[in-house]
Design a protein around this motif. Structure first.
Motif, mmCIF file in Angstrom:
data_model
loop_
_atom_site.group_PDB
_atom_site.id
_atom_site.type_symbol
_atom_site.label_atom_id
_atom_site.label_comp_id
_atom_site.label_asym_id
_atom_site.label_seq_id
_atom_site.Cartn_x
_atom_site.Cartn_y
_atom_site.Cartn_z
ATOM 1 N N PHE A 218 0.846 -1.188 0.000
ATOM 2 C CA PHE A 218 0.000 0.000 0.000
ATOM 3 C C PHE A 218 0.891 1.251 0.000
ATOM 4 O O PHE A 218 1.658 1.471 0.945
ATOM 5 C CB PHE A 218 -0.907 0.031 1.230
ATOM 6 C CG PHE A 218 -2.100 -0.879 1.151
ATOM 7 C CD1 PHE A 218 -2.054 -2.089 0.463
ATOM 8 C CD2 PHE A 218 -3.291 -0.540 1.784
ATOM 9 C CE1 PHE A 218 -3.147 -2.931 0.405
ATOM 10 C CE2 PHE A 218 -4.397 -1.376 1.737
ATOM 11 C CZ PHE A 218 -4.330 -2.577 1.041
ATOM 12 N N LEU A 219 0.786 2.050 -1.046
ATOM 13 C CA LEU A 219 1.556 3.283 -1.168
ATOM 14 C C LEU A 219 0.619 4.429 -1.488
ATOM 15 O O LEU A 219 -0.523 4.228 -1.897
ATOM 16 C CB LEU A 219 2.610 3.151 -2.278
ATOM 17 C CG LEU A 219 3.619 2.006 -2.144
ATOM 18 C CD1 LEU A 219 4.434 1.882 -3.423
ATOM 19 C CD2 LEU A 219 4.536 2.244 -0.950
ATOM 20 N N MET A 220 1.117 5.648 -1.307
ATOM 21 C CA MET A 220 0.324 6.814 -1.685
ATOM 22 C C MET A 220 1.240 7.937 -2.144
ATOM 23 O O MET A 220 2.388 8.048 -1.718
ATOM 24 C CB MET A 220 -0.544 7.294 -0.511
ATOM 25 C CG MET A 220 0.199 7.724 0.729
ATOM 26 S SD MET A 220 -0.954 8.233 2.041
ATOM 27 C CE MET A 220 0.160 8.424 3.446
ATOM 28 N N TRP A 221 0.719 8.738 -3.067
ATOM 29 C CA TRP A 221 1.372 9.977 -3.462
ATOM 30 C C TRP A 221 0.710 11.116 -2.698
ATOM 31 O O TRP A 221 -0.518 11.164 -2.579
ATOM 32 C CB TRP A 221 1.224 10.227 -4.956
ATOM 33 C CG TRP A 221 2.083 9.328 -5.809
ATOM 34 C CD1 TRP A 221 2.908 8.334 -5.401
ATOM 35 C CD2 TRP A 221 2.174 9.366 -7.239
ATOM 36 N NE1 TRP A 221 3.529 7.734 -6.475
ATOM 37 C CE2 TRP A 221 3.101 8.352 -7.618
ATOM 38 C CE3 TRP A 221 1.576 10.144 -8.228
ATOM 39 C CZ2 TRP A 221 3.429 8.116 -8.959
ATOM 40 C CZ3 TRP A 221 1.911 9.910 -9.561
ATOM 41 C CH2 TRP A 221 2.826 8.914 -9.911
ATOM 42 N N LEU A 222 1.541 11.985 -2.167
ATOM 43 C CA LEU A 222 1.044 13.182 -1.483
ATOM 44 C C LEU A 222 1.370 14.383 -2.365
ATOM 45 O O LEU A 222 2.544 14.709 -2.557
ATOM 46 C CB LEU A 222 1.698 13.330 -0.111
ATOM 47 C CG LEU A 222 1.495 12.168 0.870
ATOM 48 C CD1 LEU A 222 2.220 12.434 2.180
ATOM 49 C CD2 LEU A 222 0.018 11.904 1.111
ATOM 50 N N ARG A 223 0.350 15.004 -2.898
ATOM 51 C CA ARG A 223 0.547 16.170 -3.778
ATOM 52 C C ARG A 223 0.177 17.437 -3.015
ATOM 53 O O ARG A 223 -0.955 17.600 -2.555
ATOM 54 C CB ARG A 223 -0.299 16.040 -5.044
ATOM 55 C CG ARG A 223 -0.222 17.249 -5.986
ATOM 56 C CD ARG A 223 -0.803 16.897 -7.340
ATOM 57 N NE ARG A 223 -0.004 15.863 -7.982
ATOM 58 C CZ ARG A 223 -0.465 15.068 -8.954
ATOM 59 N NH1 ARG A 223 -1.726 15.174 -9.356
ATOM 60 N NH2 ARG A 223 0.326 14.166 -9.503
ATOM 61 N N VAL A 224 1.166 18.319 -2.868
ATOM 62 C CA VAL A 224 0.941 19.582 -2.165
ATOM 63 C C VAL A 224 0.455 20.613 -3.173
ATOM 64 O O VAL A 224 1.168 20.951 -4.134
ATOM 65 C CB VAL A 224 2.223 20.067 -1.475
ATOM 66 C CG1 VAL A 224 1.968 21.397 -0.746
ATOM 67 C CG2 VAL A 224 2.741 19.010 -0.506
ATOM 68 N N ASN A 225 -0.743 21.118 -2.946
ATOM 69 C CA ASN A 225 -1.335 22.097 -3.851
ATOM 70 C C ASN A 225 -0.873 23.509 -3.521
ATOM 71 O O ASN A 225 -0.208 23.740 -2.499
ATOM 72 C CB ASN A 225 -2.864 21.993 -3.788
ATOM 73 C CG ASN A 225 -3.340 20.581 -4.089
ATOM 74 O OD1 ASN A 225 -2.959 19.985 -5.094
ATOM 75 N ND2 ASN A 225 -4.170 20.027 -3.196
ATOM 76 N N ALA A 226 -1.238 24.474 -4.376
ATOM 77 C CA ALA A 226 -0.764 25.852 -4.213
ATOM 78 C C ALA A 226 -1.189 26.454 -2.880
ATOM 79 O O ALA A 226 -0.479 27.307 -2.323
ATOM 80 C CB ALA A 226 -1.280 26.713 -5.373
ATOM 81 N N ASP A 227 -2.325 26.029 -2.332
ATOM 82 C CA ASP A 227 -2.799 26.557 -1.053
ATOM 83 C C ASP A 227 -2.366 25.686 0.131
ATOM 84 O O ASP A 227 -2.880 25.842 1.239
ATOM 85 C CB ASP A 227 -4.321 26.708 -1.073
ATOM 86 C CG ASP A 227 -5.037 25.370 -1.301
ATOM 87 O OD1 ASP A 227 -4.336 24.351 -1.535
ATOM 88 O OD2 ASP A 227 -6.278 25.342 -1.251
ATOM 89 N N ASN A 228 -1.432 24.768 -0.121
ATOM 90 C CA ASN A 228 -0.891 23.846 0.897
ATOM 91 C C ASN A 228 -1.901 22.794 1.363
ATOM 92 O O ASN A 228 -1.639 22.096 2.354
ATOM 93 C CB ASN A 228 -0.324 24.602 2.097
ATOM 94 C CG ASN A 228 1.001 25.261 1.765
ATOM 95 O OD1 ASN A 228 1.810 24.713 1.024
ATOM 96 N ND2 ASN A 228 1.217 26.451 2.312
#
Length: 279
Positions: A218-228
């Protein structure tokens, strides 16, 4: 009787060892071995040195050259280093890799000759990279080769090459400590308290373990958006995930706060965790 047998066995072992140590055919007198210039973490075993860098105009880095000898070197030794494309070609052929040499305009060998001082064994080879134009999908490497050494020191034929794979990293890549809880609908609640590594996918996205289930793929990508705010993207064997509550990144404390869940037999598995950078 047993004591007598032990004595006989010990005596025989001693005689055998003594015979081996004095066997001229196999005896090696390491006192007479000359000094050898080598790179301790060389490419000899088919392992490149993968290093990651931020996108910067001048990233300075180094690796060590070692003088291997029975006794501590008693005089200075100059070792010449070069960047040799043929070494990368040979490495690719031997290991089934497909590294491309970094364009010459993007690297500089700062110390083509290094001096290992008397009474020491190591000296750093410094180089500089310009990574501003690189992409996260690039597959570049720089092949370093020891060319010569002074004072009768021999350059190692096996340990004289170093392949440094050049990868980009984002601002989130590193080691983190995750704390929180995993609430299972039938098995109850268990604590999450574990080290996690975030690896770069692109400038804003990193991959890490999903909850405490990395061992299950089980893996995940964490994407930080412009508003954090943070978008969680399931990867590997991870099922469909629903984000709940707060999912954000605090750049001041370098901390991810996550709340998410996935469905399973008996109900949802609910995870809340805080992932704080420790290095």
């Amino acid at each position: 009787m047993k004591k007598f047998l032990y004595v006989v066995a010990a005596a025989g072992l001693t005689a055998s060892l003594s015979s081996c140590l004095n066997d001229d055919e196999h005896y090696v007198d390491f006192k007479n071995v000359g000094a050898i210039a080598e790179i301790p973490s060389s490419a000899f075993y088919g392992i490149e040195d993968a290093r990651s860098y931020l996108q910067v105009a001048a990233a300075t880095d180094s690796f060590d050259v070692n003088i291997a000898s029975p006794n501590m070197p008693s005089q200075n030794t100059d070792v010449t280093v070069a960047i040799d494309p043929a070494a990368l070609t040979a490495y690719n052929t031997q290991n089934g890799t497909n590294y491309q040499i970094l364009p010459a305009s993007l690297y500089k060998l700062l110390t083509p000759t290094v001096t290992v001082r008397a009474g020491t064994r190591l000296a750093p080879v410094a180089f500089q990279l310009n990574t501003t134009t690189l992409k996260f999908t690039d597959n570049y490497a720089v092949p370093f080769v020891l060319k010569s050494a002074t004072n009768g020191v021999t350059v190692s034929s096996n340990y004289g090459t170093k392949i440094i794979a050049i990868k980009l990293r984002n601002n989130y890549e590193g080691t983190y400590q995750a704390t929180g809880q995993f609430v299972h609908p039938t098995a109850g609640t268990r604590a999450i308290n574990r080290s996690k590594t975030l690896n770069s996918i692109d400038a804003n996205t990193s991959q890490t373990e999903y909850a405490d289930l990395g061992g299950s793929g089980f893996l995940m990508w964490l994407r930080v958006n412009a508003d954090n705010t943070v978008t969680i993207i399931p990867r590997g064997s991870t099922p469909t995930t629903v984000q709940t509550g707060t999912n954000s990144y605090n750049p001041a404390t370098r901390t991810f706060t996550l709340s998410y869940q996935y469905a399973g037999a008996g109900g949802n598995r609910v995870i809340t965790e805080t992932i704080r950078r420790v290095n």
